[in-house]
Design an enzyme around this catalytic site. Structure first.
Site, PDB file in Angstrom:
ATOM      1  N   ILE A 584      13.974  -4.148 -10.248  1.00  0.00           N
ATOM      2  CA  ILE A 584      13.389  -4.217 -11.595  1.00  0.00           C
ATOM      3  C   ILE A 584      12.575  -2.972 -11.939  1.00  0.00           C
ATOM      4  O   ILE A 584      12.039  -2.877 -13.038  1.00  0.00           O
ATOM      5  CB  ILE A 584      12.492  -5.465 -11.734  1.00  0.00           C
ATOM      6  CG1 ILE A 584      11.372  -5.463 -10.680  1.00  0.00           C
ATOM      7  CG2 ILE A 584      13.312  -6.731 -11.652  1.00  0.00           C
ATOM      8  CD1 ILE A 584      10.384  -6.608 -10.843  1.00  0.00           C
ATOM      9  N   GLY A 587       9.800   3.989  -8.854  1.00  0.00           N
ATOM     10  CA  GLY A 587       8.789   5.020  -9.033  1.00  0.00           C
ATOM     11  C   GLY A 587       8.997   6.171  -8.075  1.00  0.00           C
ATOM     12  O   GLY A 587      10.020   6.249  -7.380  1.00  0.00           O
ATOM     13  N   GLY A 588       8.036   7.075  -8.037  1.00  0.00           N
ATOM     14  CA  GLY A 588       8.176   8.257  -7.208  1.00  0.00           C
ATOM     15  C   GLY A 588       8.118   7.981  -5.730  1.00  0.00           C
ATOM     16  O   GLY A 588       8.608   8.769  -4.929  1.00  0.00           O
ATOM     17  N   PHE A 589       7.527   6.852  -5.342  1.00  0.00           N
ATOM     18  CA  PHE A 589       7.380   6.582  -3.916  1.00  0.00           C
ATOM     19  C   PHE A 589       7.834   5.186  -3.527  1.00  0.00           C
ATOM     20  O   PHE A 589       7.672   4.768  -2.385  1.00  0.00           O
ATOM     21  CB  PHE A 589       5.909   6.781  -3.493  1.00  0.00           C
ATOM     22  CG  PHE A 589       4.970   5.773  -4.075  1.00  0.00           C
ATOM     23  CD1 PHE A 589       4.572   4.663  -3.339  1.00  0.00           C
ATOM     24  CD2 PHE A 589       4.471   5.918  -5.359  1.00  0.00           C
ATOM     25  CE1 PHE A 589       3.705   3.732  -3.879  1.00  0.00           C
ATOM     26  CE2 PHE A 589       3.600   4.989  -5.898  1.00  0.00           C
ATOM     27  CZ  PHE A 589       3.224   3.891  -5.157  1.00  0.00           C
ATOM     28  N   ILE A 591      10.569   1.488  -4.691  1.00  0.00           N
ATOM     29  CA  ILE A 591      11.471   0.731  -5.553  1.00  0.00           C
ATOM     30  C   ILE A 591      10.909  -0.683  -5.664  1.00  0.00           C
ATOM     31  O   ILE A 591      10.458  -1.262  -4.675  1.00  0.00           O
ATOM     32  CB  ILE A 591      12.904   0.705  -4.981  1.00  0.00           C
ATOM     33  CG1 ILE A 591      13.461   2.126  -4.903  1.00  0.00           C
ATOM     34  CG2 ILE A 591      13.816  -0.169  -5.830  1.00  0.00           C
ATOM     35  CD1 ILE A 591      14.821   2.204  -4.243  1.00  0.00           C
ATOM     36  N   VAL A 592      10.938  -1.250  -6.869  1.00  0.00           N
ATOM     37  CA  VAL A 592      10.358  -2.574  -7.106  1.00  0.00           C
ATOM     38  C   VAL A 592      11.495  -3.587  -7.259  1.00  0.00           C
ATOM     39  O   VAL A 592      12.437  -3.366  -8.023  1.00  0.00           O
ATOM     40  CB  VAL A 592       9.474  -2.570  -8.362  1.00  0.00           C
ATOM     41  CG1 VAL A 592       8.789  -3.922  -8.533  1.00  0.00           C
ATOM     42  CG2 VAL A 592       8.423  -1.451  -8.281  1.00  0.00           C
ATOM     43  N   LYS A 605       7.122  -4.254  -4.042  1.00  0.00           N
ATOM     44  CA  LYS A 605       7.224  -2.792  -4.100  1.00  0.00           C
ATOM     45  C   LYS A 605       7.500  -2.292  -2.689  1.00  0.00           C
ATOM     46  O   LYS A 605       6.624  -2.289  -1.816  1.00  0.00           O
ATOM     47  CB  LYS A 605       5.926  -2.193  -4.642  1.00  0.00           C
ATOM     48  CG  LYS A 605       5.965  -0.694  -4.815  1.00  0.00           C
ATOM     49  CD  LYS A 605       4.770  -0.190  -5.608  1.00  0.00           C
ATOM     50  CE  LYS A 605       4.861  -0.630  -7.056  1.00  0.00           C
ATOM     51  NZ  LYS A 605       3.816   0.001  -7.896  1.00  0.00           N
ATOM     52  N   ASP A 700      -4.394   7.642 -11.129  1.00  0.00           N
ATOM     53  CA  ASP A 700      -3.093   7.784 -11.782  1.00  0.00           C
ATOM     54  C   ASP A 700      -2.939   6.766 -12.914  1.00  0.00           C
ATOM     55  O   ASP A 700      -1.934   6.061 -12.999  1.00  0.00           O
ATOM     56  CB  ASP A 700      -1.967   7.628 -10.757  1.00  0.00           C
ATOM     57  CG  ASP A 700      -0.632   8.156 -11.277  1.00  0.00           C
ATOM     58  OD1 ASP A 700      -0.645   9.020 -12.164  1.00  0.00           O
ATOM     59  OD2 ASP A 700       0.420   7.699 -10.789  1.00  0.00           O
TER      60      ASP A 700
END
Length: 889
Positions: A584, A587-589, A591-592, A605, A700
């Protein structure tokens, strides 16, 4: 005076000042020693302490560099210029020099700049130079020399390099020579050198040198032969005869008096045209004409001379009579450009004999411009106080050089304002997160106009001095996060109660009640009380991370996810996510994935395998204890085998970015809903900053990290993640995450992020909520590049002809309260101030946004829409004057 062929002397523009990059000639330079002489070889740590000083004694910023091309060094015969110091960081960097005589003397100060392509960019930078708080010149050549006769206003002399955005400033060397205070006088007391001519010398190409017997090491220019057919050179005397000359009042070297210029055959005047001296009609120029009569005339008469200007036939000075073997310097009164001839910004002079019996002569001339030192430096009382702070914390504070407030920007952590006397005063001091130790310095309280004081999150010890309560202008005080003890001064509490102090923060261990202040505890009870308190806190606080300033929080439904014993195994994670089948987000670090825990949906995450993590388990355990209705709950984690994952509550409506960038109408298209989201974010950040011990700085904050639940309540995600990552060895993705996201990053970080960095990021998000535009947006048609949303909003609001309403998201359809939106815009602009100390805290932001929401709740949509239409029909400009409370956007 009739117009004749005029001898031309080409002058550089004032911004270039002196340029000595002349082909076909070499000129060396040896550092001279003398009483009060200072020679600074910039970028060289291996210097002769008696003759040449390392610049590390005078500045604590910058980077040493070296010119590696030996051909350049040999060409200039300039071995002392082989090293230099460059300044890639900071808007301004300043040398601070304290000569022996301080402000009681006058000084010749010269700086040299040899680029030599030291950085392999083959692009000499362009930057500004300041002496004290006043502009000195602009440097933009491969080799430049600037010089000034300077009368300081304090015992410290500051030479500042200012980055103008056109390359990295640098400097090669800096010298200082004491000058007789009676010499080189002007209106301001300081003169910038334009050019210095030895008019009795002719060479094929002009070049610069310093005569051995010039005790001030001045550079002198010889005259190009081919340009001056109307002048002749006479050998006025020999070096042996010169010894009979009396000493020159301007300490002119004898070599200058050995030769002189005189009119060529058939002429009776020396005519000079000095080209392109500048374009400022108010600039005042000073000329020092040097003469030495070395001829004894048989008729017994003395040579008499008059100096005039072409635009004024009257003599500039009284009749000049030259005495045999007696040097004479004539200081002309100030000269200005003719305003009617600005297309030809030149100065014309004529030197003629008064009686035509003997032709005029000229040995040398010096040309200066009055510095017009009109800028007021920081008030001396404030300077004394802040210098005491600097001296105490010199190892913790770097970059505090020059005047505290000027030029361009104040020192990091300072906020300055112009007082009624036009002098700069320090009104804000932010030394938070600086690792300061020891007691609070009482010198801080000598900053009598201080409005805000932030000493939070250091290691300060001792009691809060009573003097702080005597400061009449102090309204914002933050002393939290230290090791202070004892009582909060009664006057502070009384001022807070009366409203004279708006914000007062301190740690909970300090006594802040009148009863305990009056009651003196026996000394032997103190250790027992402290021990008992520590034990109680360990028992009570062992299971919590955050301490709230209020007793209860609204339930947000996340209690269904029991956080007890939530360290999952790899197999449990696979079951929760159905073998990671439904992605769903990414991101940079990480996967969700969508998952299910019992009968409740969760978001998992899963961190990339190449992510380098530090104390992952410890931080995850702590973050699971952080609860707030505006924070996404972390309910579990896995650090088994090859799996590193975090389990969060599921936010059904996704992230804020998706809604803001949607082309069509969404559930958050209205202003009231946007404002509620802003309040939610502010409450979450305020909790991280104030409710957690130690505070959590998100680092962030951006729309992608703001998630919405089924009821469109906003919650902050990924808080505390930065502390899980190691500081060394991270990959590119991790590193970019740690320093934030482009467009939202604090421009005033100086390597130290704190709560105000999150405030800046929040301000950008608030502008996005107001405008419906992204943080970085493309420029208009036929324009390349992009523009930050802050600059775009400011440009619209500052343009008198612009429609101020155009900054608002068109999807609002006029359904908003003008007062509500206006207040939100003001809050956003305060949050994104470049100077960190000028930004409000999240507590203050939250309070103001709640007021904006209250105004919006009382708003009558129908009346505003009607006002909107009426305004649109009558004027294309203005319905939102940010400065006037009752005008529309």
């Amino acid at each position: 005076m009739k117009k004749i062929e005029v001898r031309q002397v080409q002058m550089e523009t004032l911004t270039t000042v002196l340029l000595f990059f002349l082909l076909g000639n070499r000129f060396g330079y040896a550092y001279r020693t003398g009483t009060g002489y200072i020679n600074i070889d910039c970028g060289n740590n291996k210097t002769n302490n008696e003759t040449i000083k390392s610049d590390s004694e005078y500045i604590d910023t910058g980077t040493n560099a070296e010119i590696l091309n030996q051909d350049i060094i040999d060409y200039f015969d300039a071995e002392p210029l082989k090293t230099l110091r460059s300044f890639p960081d900071g808007k301004r960097n300043c040398y601070s020099i304290k000569p022996e005589n301080g402000k009681e003397s006058k000084y010749l100060i010269r700086a040299r700049f040899l680029y030599g392509n030291y950085d392999n960019l083959n692009a000499p930078p362009k930057f500004d130079l300041y002496i004290g708080v006043d502009y000195w010149g602009t440097l933009n050549h491969s080799y430049s020399v600037v010089e000034i006769i300077y009368k300081p206003v304090s015992d410290l002399i500051h030479v500042c390099l200012v980055n103008t955005g056109h390359g990295t400033p640098f400097i090669s060397d800096l010298v200082l020579r004491p000058v007789n205070s009676l010499l080189y006088n002007s209106g301001s007391g300081s003169l910038r050198t334009i050019r210095r001519y030895d008019t009795g010398e002719k060479v094929s190409n002009a070049f610069y040198h310093s005569y051995d017997n010039d005790i001030l090491d001045r550079y002198w220019t010889e005259l190009p032969t081919e340009k001056f057919e109307d002048w002749s050179i006479t050998n006025s005397t020999t070096s042996e005869a010169l010894r009979k000359l009396k000493e020159s009042e301007c300490q002119i070297p004898l070599k200058v008096f050995m030769t002189a210029a005189t009119p060529a055959t058939g002429r009776k005047e020396l005519n000079i045209r000095i080209l392109k001296v500048g374009t400022d009609p108010n600039a005042e120029y000073y000329f020092y004409w040097h003469f030495a009569e070395t001829q004894l005339f048989s008729d017994g008469n003395l040579r008499q001379i008059q100096i005039t200007t072409m635009n004024n036939p009257n003599p500039m000075e009284p009749l000049i009579t030259l005495q045999y073997m007696t040097p004479l310097t004539v200081n002309s009164s100030s000269v200005k450009l003719n305003p009617e001839s600005m297309n030809d910004p030149s100065l014309y002079f004529s030197i003629a004999s008064a009686d035509s019996l003997h032709l005029p002569i000229l040995n040398a001339v010096e040309v200066f411009i009055d510095m017009n030192l009109s800028v007021q430096p920081t008030h001396q009382d404030d300077v004394n106080a802040i210098m005491d702070v600097k001296e105490k914390y010199q190892h913790q504070i770097k970059g505090w050089g020059g005047d505290p407030c000027l030029p361009i920007i104040p020192w990091h952590g300072l906020n300055c304002s112009i007082s009624s006397t036009d002098s700069q005063r320090i009104v804000g001091l932010d030394l938070s997160h600086m690792n300061l130790t020891g007691p609070i310095l009482t010198s801080v309280f000598q900053l009598t106009l201080l409005n805000s004081l932030n000493l939070s999150y250091n290691n300060l010890t001792g009691e809060i001095p009573e003097d702080i309560g005597e400061m009449q202008n102090l309204q914002y005080i933050d002393l939290s996060g230290n090791l202070l003890s004892g009582n909060v001064p009664i006057k502070l509490l009384e001022k807070k109660k009366s409203g004279a102090i708006i914000t007062l923060r301190y740690d909970s261990n300090l006594c802040a009640s009148y009863a305990c202040m009056k009651k003196k505890q026996p000394k032997y009870l103190v250790p027992l009380i402290i021990t008992g308190s520590i034990l109680s806190l360990l028992v009570i606080g062992g299971a919590i991370l955050c301490v709230r300033n209020w007793k209860t929080e609204e339930s947000d439904g996340s209690s269904r996810l029991n956080p007890k014993n939530r360290r999952f195994t790899e197999s449990e994670m696979a079951n929760i996510t159905n073998n990671y089948s439904t992605q769903i987000g990414k991101g940079g670090f990480a996967i969700v994935y969508l998952g299910t825990l019992g009968d409740t949906q969760v978001a998992v995450k899963r961190l990339n395998q190449n992510s380098t993590l530090g104390i992952f388990q410890d931080e995850a355990e702590l973050l699971m204890r952080v609860y707030h209705k505006n924070l996404v709950s972390l309910v579990g984690y896995c650090d088994a085998g090859n799996t590193m994952a975090l389990v969060y509550e599921y936010m059904a409506k996704g992230d804020l970015k998706k809604h803001l960038t949607a082309a069509e109408q969404t559930n958050i298209s209205g202003w009231k809903q946007r404002l509620r989201i802003a309040v939610d974010i502010a409450q979450g950040l305020e909790y991280l900053h104030r409710g957690c011990k130690p505070p959590i700085i998100h680092r962030d904050i951006k729309p992608a990290n703001i998630l919405l639940d089924d009821n469109l309540h906003a919650k902050i995600s990924d808080f505390g993640m930065s502390r899980m990552f190691q500081s060394e060895g991270e990959d590119d993705n991790t590193k970019s995450y740690l320093v934030g996201t482009h467009g939202y990053m604090d421009p005033d970080n100086a390597g130290r992020l704190n709560e105000r960095s999150d405030v800046y990021s929040f301000g950008v998000i608030l502008l996005e909520l107001i405008t419906g535009k992204p943080a970085i947006l493309p420029r208009g048609q036929n324009q390349k590049g992009s523009i930050h949303i802050i600059d775009w909003v400011n440009s619209v609001l500052s343009n008198d002809k612009a429609n101020k309403r155009s900054i608002l998201d068109q999807r609002f359809n006029g359904d908003y309260s003008i007062e509500s939106v206006k207040k939100a815009v003001e809050i956003a602009r305060e949050c994104v101030q470049l100077n960190r100390i000028q930004r409000p805290t999240m507590e203050e932001v939250m309070s103001e946004l709640k007021l904006s929401l209250a105004i919006e709740n009382e708003h009558n949509p129908r009346s505003i829409i009607e006002l909107h239409r009426a305004s649109s029909s009558t004027s294309s400009n203005a319905i939102f004057d940010i400065e006037q409370a009752h005008q529309e956007l």
